[in-house]
Motif scaffolding. Structure first.
Motif, short mmCIF file in Angstrom:
data_model
loop_
_atom_site.label_atom_id
_atom_site.label_comp_id
_atom_site.label_asym_id
_atom_site.label_seq_id
_atom_site.Cartn_x
_atom_site.Cartn_y
_atom_site.Cartn_z
N UNK A 435 -1.85 2.87 0.77
CA UNK A 435 -1.88 1.57 0.08
C UNK A 435 -3.13 0.79 0.48
N UNK A 436 -3.52 0.89 1.76
CA UNK A 436 -4.73 0.18 2.22
C UNK A 436 -5.97 0.70 1.50
N UNK A 437 -6.04 2.04 1.41
CA UNK A 437 -7.23 2.64 0.79
C UNK A 437 -7.29 2.27 -0.69
N UNK A 438 -6.14 2.40 -1.36
CA UNK A 438 -6.12 2.12 -2.81
C UNK A 438 -6.40 0.64 -3.06
N UNK A 439 -5.81 -0.23 -2.23
CA UNK A 439 -6.05 -1.68 -2.40
C UNK A 439 -7.55 -1.99 -2.26
N UNK A 461 -12.24 6.78 -8.44
CA UNK A 461 -11.31 7.87 -8.17
C UNK A 461 -10.15 7.40 -7.30
N UNK A 462 -10.48 6.64 -6.24
CA UNK A 462 -9.42 6.18 -5.34
C UNK A 462 -8.48 5.21 -6.05
N UNK A 474 -2.15 1.10 -9.29
CA UNK A 474 -3.58 1.36 -9.41
C UNK A 474 -4.00 1.31 -10.86
N UNK A 475 -5.17 1.82 -11.13
CA UNK A 475 -5.70 1.78 -12.50
C UNK A 475 -5.06 2.84 -13.37
#
Ligand SMILES: Cc1cc2nc3c(=O)[nH]c(=O)nc-3n(C[C@H](O)[C@H](O)[C@H](O)COP(=O)(O)OP(=O)(O)OC[C@H]3O[C@@H](n4cnc5c(N)ncnc54)[C@H](O)[C@@H]3O)c2cc1C
Length: 475
Positions: A435-439, A461-462, A474-475
């Motif tokens: 969640x941290x990385x995607x945020x 990509x992330x 996410x997107x």
């Protein structure tokens, strides 16, 4: 001193909304903590909108039932007394609902959810609750300089299904008539949305429940919920024994057994400006319209009755392992980001000061849609997963929960999403790290699009990783 050097610190007091609501209600009836053991027909855990609407509809369906509501803070002390006050149903979710349940069912769900807007207005009138209700409409604006709108598909899909008027495209001129900002492009208009003072609605529900004989125990945390026969709910001061229980704990479900694997808590923060009625008049924003942008970490903003702007954004962090702690209330970086978004979207108000800031957790499921259903052999009924959009739909959830307690023999309890669980989320610590990385990627992607830049392939990509894994995140 620059305007930004004096930002309010979050977490030091209750939200501006709740302070205003508590001041306006004067000396409210007390709801003391539970002291001793009691039995009830229905125990409701959680004194936000969902729990209180469920209790309200139970008083309608089962007059005379003994209803005990437990709230670990005060009623409305959670997100129900801290949110943006945007009230709308699920028209934007129709494409998702069609994919899950088919066209007919999707429309049945969206029409039922639409009741919440007029229903809340009529309820406030009936019970003399002044929640600043205005059916003002809601404009989502595209503030990315080089990106096309992403909502044409939804508008077209609704039109195909015969629901032409629910979402309407707006050109840039129409958007400027609502609120003149150089940052805004075209928009999407939802005429059926209403704005409220969120904490006044929550406190109004509390008052009406007490008048109807519901027993409310505030500052009373339910420690667990168990029982093969009657359900047992221990608290610090005593135990509630009940035939049925309603679990309406929103983001706290991310730490509750049975739900923690499907709910993620995420932070949303708000600020409120000093009163600026003359400045609002200059930019034409005088009709109480609700506004938001099209970022994933959405910025949402509206005016108040005394001429302020309340402005929020879903820019807080994800929680770890179901703990609802200071991440959701004390994050000064999140407040700074909310303010940066304010300055970006409303650059003509660069000198306006902020008087308060606060945050709260929102409850995200894998498809960003609520799960409402029953467990424990049909005796525990739960609703959560509103994904930051529960101010209106919590009323529908309350109707469903009351119907489920009453045996489920009601069309609203048979809506096809009732009883359908949301997908499992990755276990901790992968969930938190992911969640941290995607945020981070989503914020960077939004920032790049704001600046008219193309995000890097890594960021893109992330930001799309959750979708590749089957989540509607996410997107
Ligand atoms: C900053 C912010 C802005 C938002 N803006 C909007 C908006 O504009 N429009 C919109 O539709 N939605 C918005 N939301 C989301 C909206 O506030 C929620 O969807 C809605 O309030 C959910 O109501 P609820 O009753 O389910 O949850 P809550 O209001 O969170 O109530 C749950 C209650 O359960 C209590 N509780 C938890 N565990 C226990 C326990 N063990 N024992 C006893 N009590 C317990 C908590 O203290 C809390 O009061 C926003 C949320 C935030 C944080």
């Amino acid at each position: 001193m620059s305007v930004e050097a004096s930002l309010p610190v979050p977490g030091t007091r209750r939200s501006w909304w709740l302070q205003e609501a508590l001041a306006s209600e004067g000396s409210a009836t007390e709801a003391p903590p539970l002291a001793g053991d009691v039995s009830a027909d229905v125990a409701v855990i959680g004194g936000g909108y969902t729990g209180m609407w469920a209790a309200y509809f139970l008083t309608e369906r089962l007059p005379g039932a003994r209803i005990v509501l437990l709230e670990e803070d005060i009623c409305g002390g959670g997100p129900s007394g801290r949110n943006g006050g945007f009230v709308h149903g699920w028209w934007e979710s129709v494409p998702y609902l069609v994919g899950q349940y088919g066209e007919e069912a999707a429309l049945a769900i969206a029409r039922e959810a639409d009741e919440v807007v007029d229903g809340i207005g009529a309820w406030c009138t009936l019970h003399d609750v002044d929640a600043w209700y205005v059916k003002s409409g809601y404009a989502r604006v595209n503030a990315f300089p080089d990106e096309a709108d992403d909502w044409d598909g939804t508008v077209a899909r609704l039109a195909e299904l015969g629901e032409h008027g629910q979402l309407l495209p707006m050109d840039a001129t129409a958007v400027q008539r609502i609120c003149a900002s150089p940052a805004f492009g075209s928009g999407l208009w939802m005429p059926g949305a209403a704005s409220i003072q969120p904490a006044r609605l929550a406190r109004g529900l509390r008052r009406v429940l007490l008048e109807r004989g519901v027993t409310i125990h505030e500052t009373t945390r339910a420690r667990s919920l168990s029982g093969d026969g009657p359900l047992r709910i221990p608290t610090a001061g005593g135990t509630v024994t009940a035939e049925h229980a309603v679990l309406a704990i929103n983001a706290w479900a991310s730490g509750w057994p049975g739900f923690r694997s499907r709910v993620l808590a995420w932070g949303s923060y708000m600020v409120v400006t000093e009163p600026i009625p003359d400045r609002l008049a200059e930019i034409g924003w005088t009709g109480d319209e609700l506004l938001s942008d099209s970022r994933f970490t959405i910025s949402y903003f509206r005016t108040t009755r005394d001429g302020r702007i309340a402005f929020g954004a879903g820019v807080g962090a994800a929680g770890f392992d179901g703990r609802i702690g200071r991440t959701f209330t004390h994050d000064e970086h999140a407040v700074a980001r909310v303010v940066a978004n304010f300055r970006h979207l409303l650059p003509m108000l660069a000198d306006v000061r902020f008087e308060d800031a606060w945050g709260g957790p929102i409850d995200i499921t894998g498809h960003r849609f609520p799960e409402i259903g029953s467990s424990h052999g049909g005796r525990v009924h739960f609703a959560h997963g509103f994904a930051g959009n529960g101010a209106g739909p919590s009323r529908l959830a309350g109707r469903i929960l009351a119907a489920l307690v009453d045996g489920g023999n009601d069309p609203v309890a048979r809506l096809p999403f009732v009883g359908r669980r949301q997908p499992f989320l990755p276990p901790e610590p992968f969930r938190f790290v992911g969640a941290r990385i995607v945020r981070g990627a989503l914020i960077r992607e939004d920032d790049a699009l704001d600046a008219g830049r193309r995000p890097s392939w890594l960021v893109r990509g992330l930001a799309r990783l959750p979708a590749l894994l089957g989540y509607k995140l996410g997107r």
